[in-house]
Design a protein around this motif. Structure first.
Motif, PDB file in Angstrom:
ATOM      1  N   CYS A  71     -34.221  52.085  34.712  1.00  0.00           N
ATOM      2  CA  CYS A  71     -34.591  52.278  33.310  1.00  0.00           C
ATOM      3  C   CYS A  71     -34.459  51.000  32.489  1.00  0.00           C
ATOM      4  N   SER A  72     -35.139  50.976  31.348  1.00  0.00           N
ATOM      5  CA  SER A  72     -35.193  49.774  30.522  1.00  0.00           C
ATOM      6  C   SER A  72     -33.887  49.477  29.803  1.00  0.00           C
ATOM      7  N   ASN A  73     -32.896  50.355  29.878  1.00  0.00           N
ATOM      8  CA  ASN A  73     -31.596  50.009  29.311  1.00  0.00           C
ATOM      9  C   ASN A  73     -30.730  49.285  30.344  1.00  0.00           C
ATOM     10  N   PHE A  77     -34.712  45.595  34.306  1.00  0.00           N
ATOM     11  CA  PHE A  77     -35.784  46.569  34.376  1.00  0.00           C
ATOM     12  C   PHE A  77     -37.104  45.891  34.726  1.00  0.00           C
ATOM     13  N   ASN A  90     -39.332  41.611  30.082  1.00  0.00           N
ATOM     14  CA  ASN A  90     -38.905  42.994  30.276  1.00  0.00           C
ATOM     15  C   ASN A  90     -39.206  43.797  29.017  1.00  0.00           C
ATOM     16  N   THR A  92     -38.793  47.054  26.604  1.00  0.00           N
ATOM     17  CA  THR A  92     -37.840  48.107  26.291  1.00  0.00           C
ATOM     18  C   THR A  92     -38.482  49.114  25.354  1.00  0.00           C
ATOM     19  N   ASN A  96     -34.492  52.406  22.701  1.00  0.00           N
ATOM     20  CA  ASN A  96     -34.051  52.173  24.075  1.00  0.00           C
ATOM     21  C   ASN A  96     -32.671  52.753  24.389  1.00  0.00           C
ATOM     22  N   SER A  97     -31.789  52.814  23.419  1.00  0.00           N
ATOM     23  CA  SER A  97     -30.428  53.255  23.713  1.00  0.00           C
ATOM     24  C   SER A  97     -30.356  54.737  24.067  1.00  0.00           C
ATOM     25  N   PRO A 100     -34.658  55.474  27.022  1.00  0.00           N
ATOM     26  CA  PRO A 100     -35.277  54.301  27.647  1.00  0.00           C
ATOM     27  C   PRO A 100     -36.483  54.684  28.499  1.00  0.00           C
ATOM     28  N   TYR A 101     -37.340  53.683  28.770  1.00  0.00           N
ATOM     29  CA  TYR A 101     -38.387  53.874  29.767  1.00  0.00           C
ATOM     30  C   TYR A 101     -37.716  53.924  31.131  1.00  0.00           C
TER      31      TYR A 101
END
Length: 159
Positions: A71-73, A77, A90, A92, A96-97, A100-101
């Motif tokens: 995940c983007s967090n 990522f 990257n 996000t 995001n928190s 996330p993706y």
């Protein structure tokens, strides 16, 4: 003769202004959520294109860095897409928190392909199978996007 406003007239005007400002604030909040949803859809499409280019060059999807998903967090990522030059940096998610993706490579075995997941705030999912463009579930009811009550938006890439 005194030409001022009465207390009742002032209160009515203040009440009307208050109602109008609350309507404007609610509309503004919805517009911002829709803008973030459009950003999510655009960025997921960009990631999907980068994954397809990566697959064309390497014959496999980018690997899962973590066993279940990616995940983007997390700091790295889709770093393999950035390193290969398919993404400028990257990406996000807008929030995001908390949402996330996420990326998951199904692997080249019985369920080839990959899923990219984002969260939509303003859109309402259809009543049957998540959002348009959703992916097949790996087991019944287990896919991020096959639930009718969630806000997940998924794009698939197949081998």
């Amino acid at each position: 003769m005194n030409r001022g406003f009465t207390l009742i007239e002032l209160l009515v005007v203040i009440a009307i202004i208050g109602m109008l400002s609350s309507v404007v604030l609610v509309s503004l909040s919805t517009a911002r959520a829709r803008a973030r949803d459009a950003e999510v859809r655009m960025e997921l499409a960009q990631i999907r294109t980068a994954i397809q280019l990566y697959y064309t060059q390497n014959g496999s999807m980018p690997p899962n860095i973590y066993p279940t998903n990616y995940c983007s967090n997390q700091a790295n990522f889709l770093q393999s897409l950035v390193t290969a030059g398919y993404l400028p940096a990257n990406i996000t998610a807008p929030n995001n928190s908390t949402n996330p993706y996420c990326y998951y490579d199904y692997g080249s075995g019985g369920l080839p392909g990959a899923i990219i997941v984002g969260w939509l705030e303003a859109a309402t999912p259809p009543s049957t199978a998540g959002f348009r463009g959703t992916c097949r579930p790996w087991t019944a009811g287990a896919n991020w996007c096959d639930q009718a009550i969630n806000g997940y938006y998924c794009l698939c890439s197949t081998y």
